[in-house]
Each structure stands twice: as structure tokens, then as C-alpha cells.
Enzyme design. Structure first.
Site, mmCIF file in Angstrom:
data_model
loop_
_atom_site.group_PDB
_atom_site.id
_atom_site.type_symbol
_atom_site.label_atom_id
_atom_site.label_comp_id
_atom_site.label_asym_id
_atom_site.label_seq_id
_atom_site.Cartn_x
_atom_site.Cartn_y
_atom_site.Cartn_z
ATOM 1 N N CYS A 167 48.245 12.706 61.453
ATOM 2 C CA CYS A 167 49.368 13.481 62.212
ATOM 3 C C CYS A 167 49.784 14.877 61.547
ATOM 4 C CB CYS A 167 50.788 12.842 62.293
ATOM 5 S SG CYS A 167 50.489 10.986 62.717
ATOM 6 N N MET A 168 50.446 15.578 62.174
ATOM 7 C CA MET A 168 50.702 16.957 61.447
ATOM 8 C C MET A 168 51.463 17.086 60.491
ATOM 9 S SD MET A 168 52.844 20.079 63.474
ATOM 10 C CE MET A 168 51.849 20.168 64.967
ATOM 11 N N ASP A 169 52.301 15.985 60.015
ATOM 12 C CA ASP A 169 53.188 15.785 58.890
ATOM 13 C C ASP A 169 52.953 14.935 57.916
ATOM 14 O OD1 ASP A 169 54.587 17.980 60.423
ATOM 15 O OD2 ASP A 169 55.452 16.420 61.424
ATOM 16 N N HIS A 175 22.533 37.405 49.722
ATOM 17 C CA HIS A 175 22.985 36.253 49.901
ATOM 18 C C HIS A 175 22.313 35.325 50.294
ATOM 19 C CE1 HIS A 175 26.620 33.501 49.221
ATOM 20 N NE2 HIS A 175 26.751 33.557 50.590
ATOM 21 N N ARG A 211 23.768 37.499 58.480
ATOM 22 C CA ARG A 211 25.318 37.662 58.474
ATOM 23 C C ARG A 211 25.666 39.284 57.931
ATOM 24 N NH1 ARG A 211 28.771 33.615 54.619
ATOM 25 N NH2 ARG A 211 28.870 35.326 53.136
ATOM 26 N N LYS A 249 38.008 34.967 46.582
ATOM 27 C CA LYS A 249 38.391 35.127 47.998
ATOM 28 C C LYS A 249 39.280 34.095 48.347
ATOM 29 C CE LYS A 249 33.982 33.103 49.434
ATOM 30 N NZ LYS A 249 32.772 33.584 49.791
ATOM 31 N N TYR A 258 49.130 7.645 66.455
ATOM 32 C CA TYR A 258 49.011 8.182 67.600
ATOM 33 C C TYR A 258 47.695 7.541 68.058
ATOM 34 C CZ TYR A 258 52.329 11.841 67.044
ATOM 35 O OH TYR A 258 53.484 12.361 66.725
HETATM 36 C C1 LIG Z 1 31.538 33.082 48.787
HETATM 37 C C2 LIG Z 1 30.624 33.806 48.525
HETATM 38 C C3 LIG Z 1 30.051 33.504 47.317
HETATM 39 C C4 LIG Z 1 30.156 32.291 46.417
HETATM 40 O O1 LIG Z 1 29.581 31.211 46.923
HETATM 41 P P1 LIG Z 1 29.627 29.836 46.319
HETATM 42 O O2 LIG Z 1 28.586 29.050 46.862
HETATM 43 O O3 LIG Z 1 31.019 29.518 46.451
HETATM 44 O O4 LIG Z 1 29.506 29.918 44.745
HETATM 45 C C5 LIG Z 1 29.070 34.343 46.886
HETATM 46 N N1 LIG Z 1 28.521 35.422 47.593
HETATM 47 C C6 LIG Z 1 29.021 35.602 48.890
HETATM 48 C C7 LIG Z 1 28.573 37.056 49.607
HETATM 49 C C8 LIG Z 1 30.136 34.880 49.348
HETATM 50 O O5 LIG Z 1 30.528 35.186 50.459
#
Ligand SMILES: *Cc1c(COP(=O)(O)O)cnc(C)c1O
Length: 390
Positions: free
Chosen positions: A323-325, A173, A141, A43, A273
Site C-alpha cells: 500500500c502507499m503507507d 560510458h 545517451r 548523484k 487491496y
Molecule cells: C551513474 C553513472 C556512473 C556510475 O555508475 P555505477 O554503475 O553506479 O558505478 C558513472 N558514469 C555515469 C555517466 C553515470 O551516469
């Protein structure tokens, strides 16, 4: 196999080099440790490493499955030519589910409403969907809340009987897997076992049962179940700093640039800055042409922050505000030239790691690598392959 997209970005001032051989190696190691099928999590553009390239390398390293968060990401992976097992888990009521159903993507359902939407999509495309049910065991979650497990399982079973889908998985999870002694780990695992028992009583027989992310894969054998979902460790970063044994994982990402300016300062000269850093002795300062617009956290410049880069084989601290850049680094009066290479992070022995940056910025390595980008060019190399000359 190295692409040369860099040629099309001759003006880029910094580059992200991703070694796909490191990803392949890490997956091989993790698959061995896990002893069960590995779901490589790619992801968020492969945690900043490139989703498609990371996915290919993970498969070559032995990952049986790939996973992403969103349906869009899953559809992009299919468009890249990946036809194998693929899981996603995040959608909105208006998300188009027909395409992922048609393309054989495993959709994760948290609720009866989501199951109803998947049933509708399956009917529309005239195919049996693939559904994994996620239960919330303590993260609060995604996932069905405990009070809803029975209703969600019953609806999942109904849909299986009427041919809307096959329930291919059941999963959850962990909240605290990077703290192996945290009591939440045992509690979540117990809750997950309770969910599995209830699912079985509800008539579900999911093929794939999974709970562990990277940290739990390595540190918690009891959480491995039928598969593990590995993200961060796939990219060679430590999922639980201070707890993880040395498995020889190799960071896949290197971020580098070159000094754009070198100048001498006298005691009393202030940098950047807010003039928050003032030289207390004569020194030289190098300007690195990368800033928060390219993913360098501005938090790296908090007073007392300890973020460093490597120039000429030496660690050099950031001075003053990011900074930004651009960002300034202290060269300590050593000879340096405009054009000298700067390694911001990587896996070589003498360069700062994403974990070093995370500690300097009060965050985790996940955020450091995932946010790298902006105007940098990203290039993939494969150190398993000896490149042929022109
Ligand atoms: C991102 C994610 C993972 C991977 O977790 P890691 O700690 O990067 O191995 C596994 N399961 C779910 C649901 C996640 O959102």
C-alpha cells in the site's frame, strides 16, 4: 560522528541509517582495485544515501574526484564546502553555466552548441572554464555521436587556444558493463580508443581519460584508463550480480521500522487491496508502516513475488499488495509484538539486501536504494568512531 536529526522527526515510522564508515571502506577497496584515481559518483542524493555525507566519506576513503549528474547537484556540493575536483554532465540550453564556471566545476560537453554556451559563460565571468568532452561509444545517451566527434574536438581545441577553457577530460560510458562477456564492451572500448586518437590528432591533451563505471572498474582492467567512475559499489552494492568477485564491500544503507499492528488470521482470510493473498492456514500478520510512498516498490507485491523483511532475526515474506503507507508481512504464527524491530534491507548477514529486493521486484539494486525516502528519516552513523556516552 552521528547526527541526531532523528530527534526532529520523532514521529517518523521508519528510518534509513547510512553508515559512512562503509562508504569510506568501499572507496578504499575500489581505489586499491582500480590502481588509478577514483571519481566517486554521488548523484541522485548519493543514490539515496545523502549526497553531502556520501561525498565526505568517499573523499575520506581516498576518492580524488567527485561526480554528479546535474549542475544543480554540483553547485550544492560546492555550497557544502567541497572545493576539490568535481564533474557534472547533464544540462539544458537554459542551465546557468556561469555559476559552475565561477566555482571551478568541470562541465561535460556533448556538442558544439554546448561548447558555445560554455564559452559565453566563461566570457561573462572572466574565467577559464574546465571542460570535459564526452563521446558516445554505443549507449546512444549523452555524448557526441561518432559523426560529430571531429567537429566537437575542433571546437574544443579552438576554445582551448582562445582561453575559453581547459579541456580537462575526455570520457564515455558503457552500456553493458554488468554483463562482462557482452560484445558491446569490446566494441565500446575500441570506439573509445578511436576517439582518443582522433582527439589527439585534433590537438587535445586531456588530463583525465575515463570510461569505467563500478562494474568495469572491477571486471574490466582494460577499461580503467586514467580514472574510474564508481557509483553503486561505493555504497557497497554489487554492480554485476553473478559476476563480481567478493571484495568485501559493505552495504552502507539499512532501512528499518517496527511492527505497528500484529493480528491473527484464520485460513481463508485475505490480505490487502484486491485480496490477492489468502491465508491457507492460520497465521499471524504484521503491519510494517512503510509503503510505496516511502520507496517500497509496489512491484514487491506481484503474485509470486518473493520480497522479504527481517523480523526477530527471521525472514518474513510480504503478503498481498504493498500500500502507499504500509505493507503486511507473514509472521507464520510465531510470537511477535507491536513495536518489534523490522529490518527491510541492509548489510547484516541475516537481513534482506537491496539486491534481494531488486530481484523480487524485477529491477536493480540502484533503483531500490535511490528511491528510499518519503516520510522516513535518514540518519548517518559512523561505525569507525566509538560513540561516547552522554
Ligand atoms: C551513474 C553513472 C556512473 C556510475 O555508475 P555505477 O554503475 O553506479 O558505478 C558513472 N558514469 C555515469 C555517466 C553515470 O551516469
Amino acid at each position: 560522528m552521528s547526527d541526531h536529526r532523528a530527534d526532529r522527526h520523532e514521529g517518523a515510522l521508519a528510518e534509513i541509517v547510512v553508515d559512512v564508515a562503509a562508504i569510506r571502506h568501499n572507496v578504499r577497496v575500489l581505489r586499491e582495485v582500480a590502481g588509478v584515481p577514483l571519481i566517486a559518483v554521488v548523484k541522485a542524493d548519493g543514490y539515496g544515501h545523502g549526497m553531502v555525507e556520501a561525498a565526505r566519506a568517499a573523499r575520506e576513503g581516498g576518492a580524488e574526484w567527485l561526480a554528479v549528474a546535474t549542475v544543480d547537484e554540483a553547485v550544492q556540493l560546492r555550497a557544502s564546502g567541497y572545493a576539490g575536483p568535481l564533474l557534472c554532465w547533464l544540462m539544458l540550453p537554459e542551465t546557468d553555466l556561469e555559476r559552475p564556471v565561477a566555482e571551478g566545476v568541470d562541465l561535460t560537453a556533448y556538442s558544439v552548441a554546448e561548447l558555445d554556451a560554455i564559452a559565453e559563460a566563461a566570457r561573462a565571468v572572466g574565467l577559464r572554464a574546465r571542460v570535459q568532452v564526452k563521446v558516445d561509444t554505443g549507449l546512444s545517451r549523452g555524448g557526441a555521436s561518432r559523426a560529430d566527434w571531429a567537429a566537437v574536438f575542433a571546437r574544443a581545441h579552438d576554445g582551448e587556444r582562445d582561453g575559453s577553457w581547459k579541456v580537462t577530460g575526455l570520457w564515455s560510458h558503457l552500456a553493458c558493463s554488468d554483463e562482462p562477456d557482452h560484445p558491446a564492451n569490446d566494441r565500446q572500448e575500441q570506439a573509445f580508443r578511436a576517439a582518443l586518437a582522433l582527439a589527439e590528432d585534433s590537438g587535445l591533451r586531456p588530463d583525465l581519460v575515463h570510461l569505467a563505471n563500478s562494474a568495469a572498474t572491477i571486471l574490466r582492467p582494460s577499461a580503467r584508463f586514467g580514472a574510474v567512475r564508481c557509483g553503486i559499489a561505493t555504497y557497497g552494492l554489487d554492480p554485476a550480480p553473478g559476476h563480481t568477485p567478493d571484495l568485501g564491500l559493505r552495504p552502507a544503507m539499512t532501512v528499518r521500522s517496527r511492527l505497528a499492528v500484529v493480528k491473527h488470521l484464520v485460513a481463508g482470510d485475505a490480505v490487502s487491496y484486491g485480496q490477492r493473498w489468502v491465508a491457507d492456514r492460520p497465521t499471524t500478520i504484521g503491519l510494517v508502516p512503510m509503503g510505496y510512498g516511502d520507496g517500497i516498490p509496489r512491484h514487491a507485491s506481484h503474485p509470486g513475488g518473493s520480497a522479504e523483511v527481517a523480523v526477530g532475526g527471521k525472514r518474513r515474506p510480504i503478503r498481498g499488495t504493498v500500500c502507499m503507507d504500509q505493507v503486511m508481512v507473514d509472521l507464520g504464527g510465531d510470537p511477535a509484538q507491536v513495536g518489534d524491530e523490522v529490518v527491510l534491507l541492509g548489510g547484516a548477514d541475516d537481513v534482506p539486501t537491496a539486491q534481494d529486493w531488486a530481484e523480487a521486484c524485477g529491477t536493480i539494486s540502484y533503483e531500490i536504494v535511490t528511491r528510499m525516502g518519503g516520510r522516513t528519516v535518514r540518519r548517518h552513523v559512523d561505525t569507525d568512531v566509538v560513540e561516547e556516552g552522554p
